[in-house]
Design an enzyme around this catalytic site. Structure first.
Site, PDB file in Angstrom:
ATOM      1  CG  ASP A  37      -2.184   0.816   1.031  1.00 45.22           C
ATOM      2  OD1 ASP A  37      -3.262   0.223   0.838  1.00 45.22           O
ATOM      3  OD2 ASP A  37      -2.093   2.073   1.048  1.00 45.22           O
ATOM      4  CG  ASP A  63       2.639   5.616  -5.926  1.00 43.68           C
ATOM      5  OD1 ASP A  63       1.789   5.079  -6.660  1.00 43.68           O
ATOM      6  OD2 ASP A  63       2.821   6.844  -5.888  1.00 43.68           O
ATOM      7  CG  ASN A  90      -8.151  -3.893  -3.761  1.00 40.54           C
ATOM      8  OD1 ASN A  90      -9.357  -3.996  -3.989  1.00 40.54           O
ATOM      9  ND2 ASN A  90      -7.687  -3.176  -2.732  1.00 40.54           N
ATOM     10  CE1 TYR A 155     -13.204   3.467  -9.204  1.00 38.04           C
ATOM     11  CE2 TYR A 155     -15.341   2.910 -10.124  1.00 38.04           C
ATOM     12  CZ  TYR A 155     -14.326   2.666  -9.215  1.00 38.04           C
ATOM     13  OH  TYR A 155     -14.443   1.619  -8.332  1.00 38.04           O
ATOM     14  CE  LYS A 159     -12.108   0.172 -10.366  1.00 40.97           C
ATOM     15  NZ  LYS A 159     -10.976  -0.538  -9.736  1.00 40.97           N
TER      16      LYS A 159
HETATM   17  N1  LIG Z   1     -15.973   0.643  -2.451  1.00 38.45           N
HETATM   18  C1  LIG Z   1     -16.678   0.363  -3.531  1.00 38.45           C
HETATM   19  O1  LIG Z   1     -17.880   0.574  -3.582  1.00 38.45           O
HETATM   20  C2  LIG Z   1     -16.027  -0.240  -4.717  1.00 38.45           C
HETATM   21  C3  LIG Z   1     -16.848  -0.759  -5.728  1.00 38.45           C
HETATM   22  C4  LIG Z   1     -16.256  -1.339  -6.844  1.00 38.45           C
HETATM   23  C5  LIG Z   1     -14.891  -1.384  -6.943  1.00 38.45           C
HETATM   24  N2  LIG Z   1     -14.102  -0.862  -5.951  1.00 38.45           N
HETATM   25  C6  LIG Z   1     -12.660  -0.937  -6.114  1.00 38.45           C
HETATM   26  O2  LIG Z   1     -12.116  -1.665  -5.027  1.00 38.45           O
HETATM   27  C7  LIG Z   1     -10.761  -1.243  -4.831  1.00 38.45           C
HETATM   28  C8  LIG Z   1     -10.550  -0.918  -3.362  1.00 38.45           C
HETATM   29  O3  LIG Z   1     -11.401   0.154  -3.020  1.00 38.45           O
HETATM   30  P1  LIG Z   1     -11.896   0.447  -1.535  1.00 38.45           P
HETATM   31  O4  LIG Z   1     -13.319   0.829  -1.635  1.00 38.45           O
HETATM   32  O5  LIG Z   1     -11.484  -0.636  -0.625  1.00 38.45           O
HETATM   33  O6  LIG Z   1     -11.076   1.792  -1.253  1.00 38.45           O
HETATM   34  P2  LIG Z   1     -10.224   2.283   0.009  1.00 38.45           P
HETATM   35  O7  LIG Z   1     -10.025   3.740  -0.219  1.00 38.45           O
HETATM   36  O8  LIG Z   1     -10.808   1.807   1.288  1.00 38.45           O
HETATM   37  O9  LIG Z   1      -8.849   1.507  -0.176  1.00 38.45           O
HETATM   38  C9  LIG Z   1      -7.996   1.769  -1.251  1.00 38.45           C
HETATM   39  C10 LIG Z   1      -6.582   1.476  -0.813  1.00 38.45           C
HETATM   40  O10 LIG Z   1      -5.731   1.721  -1.945  1.00 38.45           O
HETATM   41  C11 LIG Z   1      -4.589   2.413  -1.496  1.00 38.45           C
HETATM   42  N3  LIG Z   1      -4.015   3.178  -2.606  1.00 38.45           N
HETATM   43  C12 LIG Z   1      -4.498   4.280  -3.206  1.00 38.45           C
HETATM   44  N4  LIG Z   1      -3.646   4.708  -4.150  1.00 38.45           N
HETATM   45  C13 LIG Z   1      -2.602   3.843  -4.148  1.00 38.45           C
HETATM   46  C14 LIG Z   1      -1.391   3.751  -4.885  1.00 38.45           C
HETATM   47  N5  LIG Z   1      -1.065   4.663  -5.825  1.00 38.45           N
HETATM   48  N6  LIG Z   1      -0.546   2.731  -4.626  1.00 38.45           N
HETATM   49  C15 LIG Z   1      -0.839   1.817  -3.659  1.00 38.45           C
HETATM   50  N7  LIG Z   1      -1.953   1.862  -2.927  1.00 38.45           N
HETATM   51  C16 LIG Z   1      -2.824   2.870  -3.158  1.00 38.45           C
HETATM   52  C17 LIG Z   1      -5.092   3.307  -0.361  1.00 38.45           C
HETATM   53  O11 LIG Z   1      -4.042   3.733   0.482  1.00 38.45           O
HETATM   54  C18 LIG Z   1      -6.097   2.382   0.320  1.00 38.45           C
HETATM   55  O12 LIG Z   1      -5.496   1.616   1.339  1.00 38.45           O
HETATM   56  C19 LIG Z   1     -10.544  -0.068  -5.780  1.00 38.45           C
HETATM   57  O13 LIG Z   1      -9.898  -0.520  -6.948  1.00 38.45           O
HETATM   58  C20 LIG Z   1     -11.946   0.381  -6.095  1.00 38.45           C
HETATM   59  O14 LIG Z   1     -12.026   1.050  -7.326  1.00 38.45           O
HETATM   60  C21 LIG Z   1     -14.643  -0.297  -4.831  1.00 38.45           C
END
Ligand SMILES: NC(=O)c1ccc[n+]([C@@H]2O[C@H](COP(=O)([O-])OP(=O)(O)OC[C@H]3O[C@@H](n4cnc5c(N)ncnc54)[C@H](O)[C@@H]3O)[C@@H](O)[C@H]2O)c1
Length: 260
Positions: A37, A63, A90, A155, A159
């Protein structure tokens, strides 16, 4: 349970939200997990939690948009454990604006985190998976890999792009016994979604309650959020399959929002 005993799973963006739950689910099934992360403090905290509960975890500052950091992190995982069985790409962010107002730097950031991140981590893992003749890569897509919503141009573009990457990898990886699939969740209450609710309410001129009921959950079959556990189980389904037949696919987990 030991479905993933002795296996090494790298999950990017796993310090919080969906990624963290995926890591916990892998650990419950016997895997060692790598919490990669951007936020090292939070990654270490998640890894410490897992270790305190008797699991095995390694936190890595990464990153996913930076090639050097990605390569160094993945190399370190392989040096430490001698194998990489699964990558879950993810890490993600969300930024909402109408297209005509979308700042170009924020557009580029979105595509970089989701697409460059998926590409760079994949490339770094294939270096080890291809010679081992084994591997499973899972991309975190979204219902927005299949569907569009206003304000989410970057986004939705990113995606949708992940489906393309997974399909090419399925074709290229087959002869190396490496599979690629995409999990496509509906809305899940994580920090990423909590941040969007007030932003969307402002941009659309409606209440936060309306954003939840009439935007986010409107097209579900039961008005319910998808949970982090729902998403983690879908990821483990792809990761745990031993079948070469299950590759190049995407699975929507969304309470029926978008059916195919
Ligand atoms: N929450 C939703 O409703 C949802 C729905 C569909 C898809 N998603 C996808 O699920 C994944 C996780 O989302 P989430 O809701 O758990 O979000 P979140 O914000 O809780 O977690 C995202 C994590 O990614 C890390 N991150 C961000 N930029 C980064 C980088 N450049 N390098 C490394 N780490 C990085 C952040 O520090 C965080 O820990 C994402 O790809 C998101 O698009 C989420």
């Amino acid at each position: 349970m030991t479905r993933f005993k002795d296996q090494i799973a790298i999950i990017t963006g796993s310090a919080s939200g969906i990624g963290k739950e995926i890591a916990l689910a892998f650990v419950k099934e016997g895997a060692t997990v790598v919490i990669a992360d951007l936020k090292m403090d939070a990654a270490q905290k998640t890894a410490d939690e897992i270790i305190a509960q008797g699991g095995r975890a390694l936190a890595i500052e990464m990153d996913v948009t930076k090639e050097d950091q990605v390569n160094a992190g993945i190399d370190k995982v392989h040096q430490t454990y001698g194998r990489i069985d699964c990558l879950v790409s993810n890490a993600g962010v969300q930024i909402v604006h109408p297209i005509e107002e979308f700042p170009f730097d924020q557009w580029k950031l979105m595509l970089a985190v989701h697409l460059d991140g998926a590409f760079l981590t994949t490339k770094a893992c294939l270096k080890y998976m291809y010679p081992a003749k084994s591997g499973s890569i899972i991309y975190m897509g979204s219902v927005h890999s299949k569907e569009a919503s206003p304000l989410k141009s970057a986004y939705v573009t990113a995606k949708h792009g992940l489906l393309g990457l997974a399909r090419v990898l399925a074709k290229e990886g087959a002869k190396h016994n490496v599979r690629a699939n995409v999990v496509c969740p509906g809305f899940v209450r994580t920090p990423l979604v909590d941040k969007q609710i007030p932003e969307q309410a402002k941009a659309l001129g409606i209440s936060e309650d309306d954003v939840v009921k009439n935007v986010m959950l409107k097209n579900t079959v039961d008005g319910e959020f998808t949970t982090v556990e729902d998403v983690a189980q879908a990821v483990l389904f792809f990761a745990g399959s031993q079948s070469k037949a299950l590759t190049g696919q995407s699975l929507i987990v969304s309470h029926g929002w978008v059916m195919e």
